[in-house]
Write an enzyme that holds these catalytic residues in place. Structure first.
Site, PDB file in Angstrom:
ATOM      1  N   SER A  55      48.607  25.018  42.604  1.00 23.26           N
ATOM      2  CA  SER A  55      49.231  25.856  43.741  1.00 23.26           C
ATOM      3  C   SER A  55      49.520  24.624  45.197  1.00 23.26           C
ATOM      4  O   SER A  55      50.234  25.127  46.045  1.00 23.26           O
ATOM      5  CB  SER A  55      48.890  27.370  44.448  1.00 23.26           C
ATOM      6  N   ASP A  93      41.877  23.059  39.393  1.00 23.37           N
ATOM      7  CA  ASP A  93      43.018  23.760  38.659  1.00 23.37           C
ATOM      8  C   ASP A  93      43.110  22.744  37.577  1.00 23.37           C
ATOM      9  O   ASP A  93      44.124  21.012  38.026  1.00 23.37           O
ATOM     10  CB  ASP A  93      43.598  24.361  39.439  1.00 23.37           C
ATOM     11  N   GLU A 125      45.600  27.022  32.230  1.00 24.52           N
ATOM     12  CA  GLU A 125      46.535  27.788  32.120  1.00 24.52           C
ATOM     13  C   GLU A 125      46.399  27.817  30.420  1.00 24.52           C
ATOM     14  O   GLU A 125      46.719  27.285  29.854  1.00 24.52           O
ATOM     15  CB  GLU A 125      47.827  27.756  32.854  1.00 24.52           C
ATOM     16  N   GLU A 192      46.640  36.918  36.499  1.00 23.35           N
ATOM     17  CA  GLU A 192      47.577  36.742  37.045  1.00 23.35           C
ATOM     18  C   GLU A 192      48.669  37.853  36.843  1.00 23.35           C
ATOM     19  O   GLU A 192      49.450  37.400  35.713  1.00 23.35           O
ATOM     20  CB  GLU A 192      48.271  35.225  37.693  1.00 23.35           C
TER      21      GLU A 192
HETATM   22  O1  KIV Z   1      46.976  27.045  41.649  1.00 17.02           O
HETATM   23  C1  KIV Z   1      46.640  28.196  41.870  1.00 17.02           C
HETATM   24  O2  KIV Z   1      46.450  28.596  43.190  1.00 17.02           O
HETATM   25  C2  KIV Z   1      46.333  29.261  41.090  1.00 17.02           C
HETATM   26  C3  KIV Z   1      45.406  30.639  41.191  1.00 17.02           C
HETATM   27  C4  KIV Z   1      47.028  31.186  41.853  1.00 17.02           C
HETATM   28  C5  KIV Z   1      45.054  31.680  40.253  1.00 17.02           C
HETATM   29  O3  KIV Z   1      46.038  29.439  40.319  1.00 17.02           O
END
Ligand code: KIV
Length: 289
Positions: A55, A93, A125, A192
């Protein structure tokens, strides 16, 4: 727990701490961070886990979606977060196309999050289609958090940022994916934007903790994008977000006040300035002629 510098009794949170919290029916807390100062504040607040989310691309770098985020972007921001947080479990992530093209690339990129980024675990993901990558990453000794439901890296496939799991078939697929990810060894799952009843049922059936975002109160923990929670991201606010502050508004007020102070010459005032000792100043002026 109050915000404090006193850290004597605190222990580093691990993936096992999260699993233990679920067993003890204690909700897991998680927030995103992308920089040193925010990570420090989140860590001092006693939040269990910090996700350096992709994000980043939207709330910090200003992209339309998360797809342009690169491994270099992520490692750079992970390093800053790791310098600020001592206790929270740090999860990096994996960005779009860092784990989809090949299992080897997935393992190598996951390794960079721990080796260079200072993270404790990675998140990626997808459901059963990601099992080869997930299993290989875990075999390399890297803990993996799964992410099901609305998976923003598939925004074009999903036809937009839309709620998932709303039909019986879609719910069935989600349950099967979640069990497959647990079997593969994921230590936790982000859920989510899925129906609250489905998220509760999933959380009850899984042994690993579920962390919800837009998935209701029945999850084992919650995560929010910190910029949403603080009211820092002005473009849109998802319905599931609770805004705990209006920092965008406060920032704007502070900038307007600063502009006025500079234009009126009321900043800097005497207390913001330094001076030479009087005798040094006089000597300097005299010598200058
Ligand atoms: O990238 C992010 O912030 C996320 C959250 C929304 C879980 O994957």
């Amino acid at each position: 727990m109050s915000v404090s510098n006193s850290t004597q009794e605190r222990k580093k949170i691990t993936t096992l701490s999260l699993v233990r919290k679920k067993a003890q029916k204690q909700p897991v807390t998680m927030l995103t961070a992308y920089d040193y100062a925010t990570a420090l504040a989140i860590d001092r607040a006693g939040i269990d886990s910090i996700l350096v989310g992709d994000s980043l691309g939207m709330v910090v770098l200003g992209y339309e979606n998360t797809l342009p985020v690169t491994m270099e972007d992520m490692i750079h921001h992970c390093q800053a977060v790791a310098r600020g947080a001592r206790y929270a479990l740090l999860i990096g992530d994996m960005p779009f196309m860092s784990y989809q093209a090949s299992v080897n690339e997935a393992v190598r990129n996951a390794g960079r999050f721990l080796k260079e980024g200072g993270m404790d675990a990675v998140k990626l993901e997808g459901g059963r289609e990601r099992l080869p990558a997930i299993e290989a990453i875990i075999s390399a000794g890297i803990p993996v958090q799964g992410h099901l439901g609305l998976t923003p890296q598939s925004v074009h496939l999903l036809g937009g940022f839309r709620a998932q799991g709303k039909t019986a078939d879609a719910a069935r697929k989600l349950i099967d994916d979640a069990h497959a990810l647990q079997e593969a060894g994921c230590f936790s799952l982000v859920l989510e934007t899925i129906p609250a009843r489905l998220a509760r049922l999933l959380s009850e059936r899984l042994e690993i903790p579920t962390i919800g975002i837009g998935a209701g109160v029945g999850c084992d923990g919650q995560v929010l994008v910190t910029h949403d929670l603080l009211g820092l991201f002005d473009r849109f606010t998802p319905r599931f977000v609770k805004k705990y502050a209006d920092l965008h508004g406060e920032m704007a007020q502070a900038f307007i006040a600063y502009k006025a102070d500079v234009e009126n010459s009321t900043f800097p005032a005497e207390e913001h300035s330094i001076e030479m000792p009087e005798e040094e100043w006089e000597k300097f002026i005299e010598e200058l002629g």
